[in-house]
Design a protein around this motif. Structure first.
Motif, PDB file in Angstrom:
ATOM      1  N   ILE A 132       0.866  -1.173   0.000  1.00  0.00           N
ATOM      2  CA  ILE A 132       0.000   0.000   0.000  1.00  0.00           C
ATOM      3  C   ILE A 132       0.904   1.225   0.000  1.00  0.00           C
ATOM      4  N   ALA A 133       0.559   2.209  -0.824  1.00  0.00           N
ATOM      5  CA  ALA A 133       1.335   3.448  -0.880  1.00  0.00           C
ATOM      6  C   ALA A 133       0.413   4.627  -0.577  1.00  0.00           C
ATOM      7  N   ALA A 134       1.025   5.727  -0.185  1.00  0.00           N
ATOM      8  CA  ALA A 134       0.241   6.929   0.121  1.00  0.00           C
ATOM      9  C   ALA A 134       1.100   8.155  -0.120  1.00  0.00           C
ATOM     10  N   GLY A 135       0.438   9.284  -0.328  1.00  0.00           N
ATOM     11  CA  GLY A 135       1.180  10.523  -0.518  1.00  0.00           C
ATOM     12  C   GLY A 135       0.277  11.678  -0.877  1.00  0.00           C
ATOM     13  N   ASN A 136       0.880  12.863  -0.923  1.00  0.00           N
ATOM     14  CA  ASN A 136       0.146  14.081  -1.258  1.00  0.00           C
ATOM     15  C   ASN A 136       0.073  14.277  -2.768  1.00  0.00           C
ATOM     16  N   ARG A 137      -0.905  15.098  -3.156  1.00  0.00           N
ATOM     17  CA  ARG A 137      -1.093  15.426  -4.563  1.00  0.00           C
ATOM     18  C   ARG A 137      -0.283  16.672  -4.908  1.00  0.00           C
ATOM     19  N   GLU A 138      -0.026  16.876  -6.180  1.00  0.00           N
ATOM     20  CA  GLU A 138       0.766  18.039  -6.614  1.00  0.00           C
ATOM     21  C   GLU A 138       0.082  19.342  -6.209  1.00  0.00           C
ATOM     22  N   ARG A 139      -1.250  19.361  -6.235  1.00  0.00           N
ATOM     23  CA  ARG A 139      -1.964  20.606  -5.940  1.00  0.00           C
ATOM     24  C   ARG A 139      -1.974  20.946  -4.452  1.00  0.00           C
ATOM     25  N   ASP A 140      -1.462  20.051  -3.612  1.00  0.00           N
ATOM     26  CA  ASP A 140      -1.468  20.294  -2.169  1.00  0.00           C
ATOM     27  C   ASP A 140      -0.309  21.171  -1.709  1.00  0.00           C
ATOM     28  N   GLY A 141       0.578  21.518  -2.614  1.00  0.00           N
ATOM     29  CA  GLY A 141       1.716  22.342  -2.232  1.00  0.00           C
ATOM     30  C   GLY A 141       2.785  21.579  -1.491  1.00  0.00           C
ATOM     31  N   ALA A 142       2.683  20.245  -1.452  1.00  0.00           N
ATOM     32  CA  ALA A 142       3.683  19.407  -0.790  1.00  0.00           C
ATOM     33  C   ALA A 142       4.691  18.911  -1.823  1.00  0.00           C
ATOM     34  N   VAL A 143       5.759  18.275  -1.339  1.00  0.00           N
ATOM     35  CA  VAL A 143       6.730  17.677  -2.252  1.00  0.00           C
ATOM     36  C   VAL A 143       6.052  16.515  -2.962  1.00  0.00           C
ATOM     37  N   SER A 144       5.925  16.603  -4.270  1.00  0.00           N
ATOM     38  CA  SER A 144       5.245  15.555  -5.023  1.00  0.00           C
ATOM     39  C   SER A 144       5.799  15.518  -6.438  1.00  0.00           C
ATOM     40  N   ASN A 145       6.504  14.460  -6.755  1.00  0.00           N
ATOM     41  CA  ASN A 145       7.053  14.292  -8.098  1.00  0.00           C
ATOM     42  C   ASN A 145       6.058  13.531  -8.973  1.00  0.00           C
ATOM     43  N   ARG A 146       6.130  13.771 -10.260  1.00  0.00           N
ATOM     44  CA  ARG A 146       5.217  13.081 -11.169  1.00  0.00           C
ATOM     45  C   ARG A 146       5.499  11.586 -11.132  1.00  0.00           C
ATOM     46  N   MET A 147       4.440  10.801 -10.925  1.00  0.00           N
ATOM     47  CA  MET A 147       4.595   9.355 -10.846  1.00  0.00           C
ATOM     48  C   MET A 147       4.697   8.766 -12.254  1.00  0.00           C
ATOM     49  N   PRO A 148       5.712   7.957 -12.513  1.00  0.00           N
ATOM     50  CA  PRO A 148       5.830   7.332 -13.832  1.00  0.00           C
ATOM     51  C   PRO A 148       4.572   6.548 -14.175  1.00  0.00           C
ATOM     52  N   THR A 149       4.155   6.648 -15.426  1.00  0.00           N
ATOM     53  CA  THR A 149       2.910   5.993 -15.853  1.00  0.00           C
ATOM     54  C   THR A 149       2.912   4.486 -15.607  1.00  0.00           C
ATOM     55  N   PRO A 150       4.006   3.766 -15.900  1.00  0.00           N
ATOM     56  CA  PRO A 150       3.982   2.314 -15.643  1.00  0.00           C
ATOM     57  C   PRO A 150       3.754   1.979 -14.167  1.00  0.00           C
ATOM     58  N   LEU A 151       4.325   2.798 -13.262  1.00  0.00           N
ATOM     59  CA  LEU A 151       4.120   2.564 -11.834  1.00  0.00           C
ATOM     60  C   LEU A 151       2.671   2.856 -11.453  1.00  0.00           C
ATOM     61  N   ALA A 152       2.144   3.973 -11.937  1.00  0.00           N
ATOM     62  CA  ALA A 152       0.765   4.340 -11.614  1.00  0.00           C
ATOM     63  C   ALA A 152      -0.211   3.278 -12.100  1.00  0.00           C
ATOM     64  N   ASN A 153       0.074   2.672 -13.245  1.00  0.00           N
ATOM     65  CA  ASN A 153      -0.831   1.691 -13.824  1.00  0.00           C
ATOM     66  C   ASN A 153      -0.806   0.352 -13.107  1.00  0.00           C
ATOM     67  N   ARG A 154       0.103   0.196 -12.147  1.00  0.00           N
ATOM     68  CA  ARG A 154       0.178  -1.052 -11.390  1.00  0.00           C
ATOM     69  C   ARG A 154      -0.570  -0.978 -10.064  1.00  0.00           C
ATOM     70  N   MET A 155      -1.287   0.124  -9.839  1.00  0.00           N
ATOM     71  CA  MET A 155      -1.973   0.304  -8.565  1.00  0.00           C
ATOM     72  C   MET A 155      -3.401   0.783  -8.764  1.00  0.00           C
ATOM     73  N   ALA A 156      -4.253   0.494  -7.767  1.00  0.00           N
ATOM     74  CA  ALA A 156      -5.573   1.111  -7.688  1.00  0.00           C
ATOM     75  C   ALA A 156      -5.416   2.442  -6.964  1.00  0.00           C
ATOM     76  N   HIS A 157      -6.130   3.472  -7.409  1.00  0.00           N
ATOM     77  CA  HIS A 157      -5.926   4.825  -6.879  1.00  0.00           C
ATOM     78  C   HIS A 157      -7.193   5.353  -6.215  1.00  0.00           C
ATOM     79  N   PHE A 158      -7.003   5.902  -5.013  1.00  0.00           N
ATOM     80  CA  PHE A 158      -8.113   6.509  -4.272  1.00  0.00           C
ATOM     81  C   PHE A 158      -7.706   7.911  -3.828  1.00  0.00           C
ATOM     82  N   ASP A 159      -8.588   8.869  -4.094  1.00  0.00           N
ATOM     83  CA  ASP A 159      -8.410  10.243  -3.613  1.00  0.00           C
ATOM     84  C   ASP A 159      -9.314  10.393  -2.400  1.00  0.00           C
ATOM     85  N   VAL A 160      -8.717  10.485  -1.207  1.00  0.00           N
ATOM     86  CA  VAL A 160      -9.514  10.438   0.019  1.00  0.00           C
ATOM     87  C   VAL A 160      -9.475  11.759   0.780  1.00  0.00           C
TER      88      VAL A 160
END
Length: 380
Positions: free
Chosen positions: A131-159
Motif C-alpha cells: 500500500i502506498a500513500a502521498g500528497n497530490r501536486e496541488r497540495d503544495g507538498a513535495v510531489s514528483n510526477r509518478m511514472p505511468t507504468p508505476l501508476a498503472n500497477r496500482m488502484a488509486h483513491f483520492d480520500v
C-alpha cells in the motif's frame, strides 16, 4: 481514480489487500492516510512495515553491490526487505508512505517491487502486500510526477477525512472534549474547504492539526475547573497556531458559550436538572461528561481489585445522574448520539450496572437500535 472518504476506504481496503493488489492513497496533508492504513492492517491481524521512501536513496532500497564467492557482483539487500528466503508467517503490508515525494530513481525500484514482486532478480516473500500513500501536486507538498507504468500497477483513491469517522476516532483516543464538541457543532472546521489553503497559510485545518491542538489543550487545562476569559484566550492561540486564526475565532466563540454551562462534575453529582439546552450546548455538555466519566472509569480499572468498575457504587450513582440529566435536558437526536457512544460504541463502551434501572433501560434501547422508542420513553 476514485474519490472516497476515510470511513469508506476502511471498508474496502481489506479487499485489495486480500486480493494482493497494490493501492495508492492520495490525499491532502494531515488527512489521516497513514492512520487509516495502520487501523485496517491491525484489524486484519497482519503486520505493517513502514518503508518511507522519501528518506531513502536508491541503494537503501535496491541494496549495495558486493562480490560473491565466484568473483561476480551480487547485491546486499536492506535487512528489512522482505525476501522470499525470510521467515514471514503472517501477512505483511509494506507501507510505501510518501511515495510521490520520492525521487524518480526510487520510484523506479518501487515499480519493480510492485510489478515483478522482486528486487533485481531476487523475489519478495509471498506474504507481502503493498500500500502506498502521498500528497497530490496541488497540495503544495513535495510531489514528483509518478511514472505511468508505476501508476498503472496500482488502484488509486483520492480520500478526505469525514467528520463521522474522525469523531469516532477522537472519542476512542481521548481527544479533549473542547475539540470534539466544537467539531460536533461545526463539522466544516475539520478540514480545509478550499485546497488553496494548503499554499496560502502555514496553519490550516486538518485532522492531524486538531489532534495536535487537542494534546496541547489537554496540557493547558490540567487542574483547571472553571474556564475564565484568560483560558479562552490561551486556547484560542493554541488552536490558531495549528488550524489558523479564522477557525480559532470560531472555536473561542463556541468556548465562550460553553464556559457558562454547567460543569461535568456538577452534572454527575446530580446538581443540574430540569432544563432543556440548545443543540450546540448539548454537544459541549455531552462531550464533557463523556470525557470525565471515561477518565474516572480508567482510574477505577487501574486500581484493579475484584469489583468491576460498573459495580462501584459511587461511580454508578454518577452514571445514573448523568443519564437522568441527558434524558431530561437533551434533544432526541443528541440523546441518541450520546447513548450510542456511551453504551453501544467502542469509543467508550460502558458496561451498564444491572442494579441500575435507568442504565438497564438505556442499554435496552441502544442495543435494540430503536430511536423512536427513545423519543417516546424519554421525551419530556
Amino acid at each position: 481514480m476514485i474519490k472516497t472518504t476515510m470511513s469508506q476506504l476502511k471498508s474496502i481496503l481489506p479487499l485489495y489487500i486480500k486480493a494482493n493488489k497494490p493501492v495508492m492513497i492520495w490525499g491532502g496533508p494531515g488527512e489521516g492516510k497513514s492512520g487509516v492504513v495502520r487501523s485496517v492492517v491491525e484489524k486484519m491481524d497482519a503486520d505493517i512495515q513502514d518503508f518511507r521512501l522519501l528518506m531513502r536513496d536508491a541503494v537503501d532500497v535496491h541494496g549495495l553491490p558486493k562480490m560473491n564467492a565466484e568473483g561476480r557482483m551480487s547485491w546486499a539487500y536492506p535487512e528489512e526487505m522482505p525476501l522470499a528466503t525470510d521467515k514471514i508467517d503472517r501477512m505483511r503490508v509494506v507501507f510505501l508512505d510518501e511515495l510521490p515525494a520520492a525521487a524518480t530513481s526510487i520510484q523506479t525500484v518501487a515499480y519493480q517491487m510492485l510489478h515483478e514482486r522482486a528486487i533485481d532478480n531476487t523475489p519478495l516473500h509471498e506474504n507481502v502486500r503493498f500500500i502506498a500513500a502521498g500528497n497530490r501536486e496541488r497540495d503544495g507538498a513535495v510531489s514528483n510526477r509518478m511514472p505511468t507504468p508505476l501508476a498503472n500497477r496500482m488502484a488509486h483513491f483520492d480520500v478526505q477525512a469525514d467528520i463521522g469517522s474522525f469523531l469516532s476516532w477522537g472519542h476512542s483516543n481521548s481527544m479533549h472534549p473542547f475539540v470534539l464538541s466544537h467539531l460536533e457543532n461545526s463539522p466544516q472546521d475539520l478540514r480545509v474547504a478550499d485546497e488553496k489553503e494548503y499554499t496560502t497559510s502555514k496553519s490550516f485545518r486538518s485532522p492531524r492539526a486538531w489532534e495536535y491542538a487537542s494534546d496541547v489543550i489537554r496540557e493547558a487545562m490540567k487542574g483547571v475547573d472553571t474556564i475564565t476569559d484568560s483560558h479562552i484566550s490561551l486556547l484560542g492561540d493554541i488552536v490558531g497556531s495549528f488550524v489558523g486564526t479564522p477557525t480559532a475565532a470560531n472555536f473561542t466563540g463556541y468556548l465562550s458559550v460553553g464556559s457558562k454551562l454547567p460543569r461535568p462534575n456538577d452534572i454527575m453529582e446530580g446538581k443540574v436538572n430540569g432544563k432543556k439546552f440548545e443543540l450546540h450546548e448539548c454537544f459541549f455538555l455531552g462531550c464533557g461528561v463523556l470525557a470525565q466519566l471515561s477518565e474516572e472509569r480508567k482510574a477505577l480499572e487501574a486500581k484493579g481489585g475484584d469489583q468491576p468498575y460498573y459495580a462501584n457504587e459511587k461511580f454508578s450513582v454518577r452514571v445514573d445522574n448523568t443519564l437522568k440529566f441527558v434524558r431530561d435536558s437533551f434533544e432526541a437526536e443528541v440523546l441518541a448520539a450520546f447513548l450510542t457512544r456511551f453504551i453501544g460504541a467502542s469509543a467508550y463502551g460502558f458496561t451498564p450496572n444491572k442494579d441500575s434501572e435507568i442504565q438497564r433501560e438505556f442499554a435496552r434501547w441502544v442495543f435494540s437500535g430503536q430511536e423512536g422508542a427513545a423519543r417516546l420513553l424519554y421525551a419530556k
